[in-house]
Design an enzyme around this catalytic site. Sequence first.
Site, PDB file in Angstrom:
ATOM      1  N   GLU A 139       6.436 -41.318 -11.793  1.00  0.00           N
ATOM      2  CA  GLU A 139       6.072 -42.728 -11.211  1.00  0.00           C
ATOM      3  C   GLU A 139       4.855 -42.615 -11.380  1.00  0.00           C
ATOM      4  OE1 GLU A 139       7.879 -45.267  -9.166  1.00  0.00           O
ATOM      5  OE2 GLU A 139       7.289 -47.080 -10.670  1.00  0.00           O
ATOM      6  N   GLU A 175      16.362 -52.254  -6.938  1.00  0.00           N
ATOM      7  CA  GLU A 175      15.738 -52.475  -8.666  1.00  0.00           C
ATOM      8  C   GLU A 175      14.193 -51.390  -7.641  1.00  0.00           C
ATOM      9  OE1 GLU A 175      12.379 -52.511 -10.402  1.00  0.00           O
ATOM     10  OE2 GLU A 175      11.629 -54.991  -9.852  1.00  0.00           O
ATOM     11  N   CYS A 201       6.654 -51.930 -11.659  1.00  0.00           N
ATOM     12  CA  CYS A 201       7.767 -50.692 -11.635  1.00  0.00           C
ATOM     13  C   CYS A 201       7.764 -51.097 -13.537  1.00  0.00           C
ATOM     14  CB  CYS A 201       8.368 -51.735 -10.948  1.00  0.00           C
ATOM     15  SG  CYS A 201       9.209 -52.853 -11.196  1.00  0.00           S
ATOM     16  N   LYS A 259      12.240 -58.328   4.834  1.00  0.00           N
ATOM     17  CA  LYS A 259      10.948 -58.594   4.931  1.00  0.00           C
ATOM     18  C   LYS A 259      10.100 -57.549   3.869  1.00  0.00           C
ATOM     19  CE  LYS A 259      10.383 -53.629   5.718  1.00  0.00           C
ATOM     20  NZ  LYS A 259       8.316 -53.390   4.806  1.00  0.00           N
TER      21      LYS A 259
END
Lengths: 491, 303
Positions: free
Chosen positions: A402, A271, A305, A197
Amino acid sequence: MEKPQNKKTLSLGKSKWSYAPSPESTSHITIKPQYELFIDGKFIKPGSGKYFDTINPATEEKLSSIAEADEKDVDKAVKAARKAYDKTWSKLPAKERGKYIYRIARLLQERAREFSVIESMDGGKPIRESRDIDVPLAANHFFYYAGWADKLEYAFPNRKPQSLGVAGQIIPWNFPLLMAAWKIAPALATGNTVVLKPAETTSLTALKLAELIADSGLPDGVVNIVTGAGRTGAAIVNHPDIDKIAFTGSTDVGKLIQKAIAGTKKKATLELGGKAANIIFADAPIDQAVEGIVNGIFFNQGHVCCAGSRLFIEESAAGEVIRKLKDRLETLIVGDPLDKNTDIGAINSKQQLATINKYIEIGKKEGADFYQSSCSIPKKGYFCKPTLFLNASQSHRVVQEEIFGPVLTIQTFRTVDEVIEKANNIPYGLSAGVWTDKGSKIFNLTTKLRAGVVWANTYNKFDPASPFGGYKESGFGREGGLHGLMPYLKF
Amino acid sequence: MKTIITLPDFTKTPTVDQVGVEERVARFQTRSIKKESKVQGLKLALNMIDLTTLEGKDTEGKVKQLCYKAAHLHDVMQGLPTVAAVCVYPTFVKLAKKQLEGTGIKVASVATAFPSGQSTRKVKIEDTKFAVANGADEVDMVISRNEFLEGNYNYVFDEIAAVKEACANARLKVILETGELSTLDNVRRASEIAIYAGADFIKTSTGKIAPAATQPVTLVMLETIRDYYYKTGKMVGMKPAGGISTAKIALQYLVMLRETLGDAWLTNQWYRFGASSLANDVLMQLQKEQDGVYQSGDYFSRD
């Protein structure tokens, strides 16, 4: 802090000699008005009949309608994948599997231009990056793992590697095609079938990849691509006939996935987020380190990331580094992702731009010194100027959380122990960068930094042969390289 | 007003990472220069050329022809600039000066036992004085690479300073001959020595050694110029020389200049290309931008 000795500044950016627009042509690509689900080798309509829009974040214009898969559609896809696994894919000699993967790699290379243009239109990243990094690297992942397909016994001698079955894979919007390649290539090479997906804002290149896979003659059902948002993802995660979940995305969703699969036999690799320290020592090659800072945080609008979003500069070099960094910011061109001269493209979505702006406000309130490049940004579309927060503190939220945008926090340090402590003092542990001319210092830090990847005198370098993955809340499991085979095998 | 500049320790110049430099250079090469910015860039490049002949077989006839070309690059095209300077051996300075009278084109002379620099200080100073006395506007000297590689940085520094004094009002370009220095760290160090010793320009190469000018070397030199400007506010010029033979490469050099030093350096006062065959390729590109089609090389005069 070393004070600059003179106040004369360079005149960069708004030059008397500027670059005329140089847009990449879109005449060679086709985007259909509507895309269906790719299940069992065919494009089929979603059971619910629902579609959602995918837009170009640089123009806010609609590009296409994308099918929304619900639980029943996902079930169909998983059944197709299971059937393909049982009937064909697991029975095929490994060498034949490798041939199919090589074929996908070659087709992707042949159609590289089309894929890079669509990637930039749908996701907002500059054409320079999709053309020079995303698409070639995606093809390289297929090439690399194609090579392993018939050599698994040599990769793991005396361990009898066996495939798992059906892998459910959920990928993010920052590197749509590249993440699809990272996920699909090792799964196929190890003999698994796939239900994948893509993220809801960036489905197009995954669907183009579905067309390419159909062209490649890969047996029906080996790769299935279902589109949709969180609900579709949840349906994959909760489906009882899936053997393995591979997820790249936010730490929050990663936690939900782990809760959902607790107590089941599903294997997982996650991850997740990151907040990497990029550490500059005074003895570093400063001009190249400044480039490393720029590549670290402004690559792909900071939607990375492993972005080097926390800069640590040894105090004696801080004045010089910051002056050079500010000057370098003036030469970055923010704008149309399809222009070959654009350095920083569009923020992926309205929602993400709102998140970034929220953090910029938080940073200002917390009292770090706010600085932005003087560049202009287009009036339409989602854009953000390259942003610095100087004199940030370890306890600032902009340092701890983040942001996933072109926002860099800058702190200084005095000793090696101090910088190691600060670099590790974060819930994440995906990556880090070290800049010094001294080799022994590099090895000292790489053993002490709690990060999956540590780059020395470079940043954001990727290669299919090199494993990638995190510590702590950045997830577990490795993708890429020999290590990237393991999560798709049992022994 | 006098600015006091403290000399750095030349044994401790900042380090350079070659891989990083090459990556940055690759970024300049991917800039896409089209349409009006291409025309503007090409004209700028033409105006920055030091049209050069430095051969043992140079004669008065050759120098005369080159001087005419310098002032009349391609008379069938309107609105072309001239080149910046003509660069010759000292013995041809007087002639070139006369030929170029009233054109605004400068005469540059190589000196100091060009190209090897293997001679005594006395001879090098005489060589320089001769060129200047004959009317050279600019002097292109070579550094003593042998002394540099032996680590005698003070010798190299003193020599440049002495030649600078001999130059009087002529502007001094210091050739590092980077093809013989082998590392970018050496290029950085030699650049600093030349700048602090009084160079008005730093220049990559004589054109007699391969490799001549390369983009990584030029970037390191530009960054040295920038660091000096940061410290002192004083501008120093840059001249890559040798090996830049196409318009496309010249534009990449200008992109590098624009994004490293900025607007103030985008003039032949502060930037030059040392080249003999570049001009015709630039002219060919300009003609193509004007007419939409390429012409044969035979339509452009070769000297």
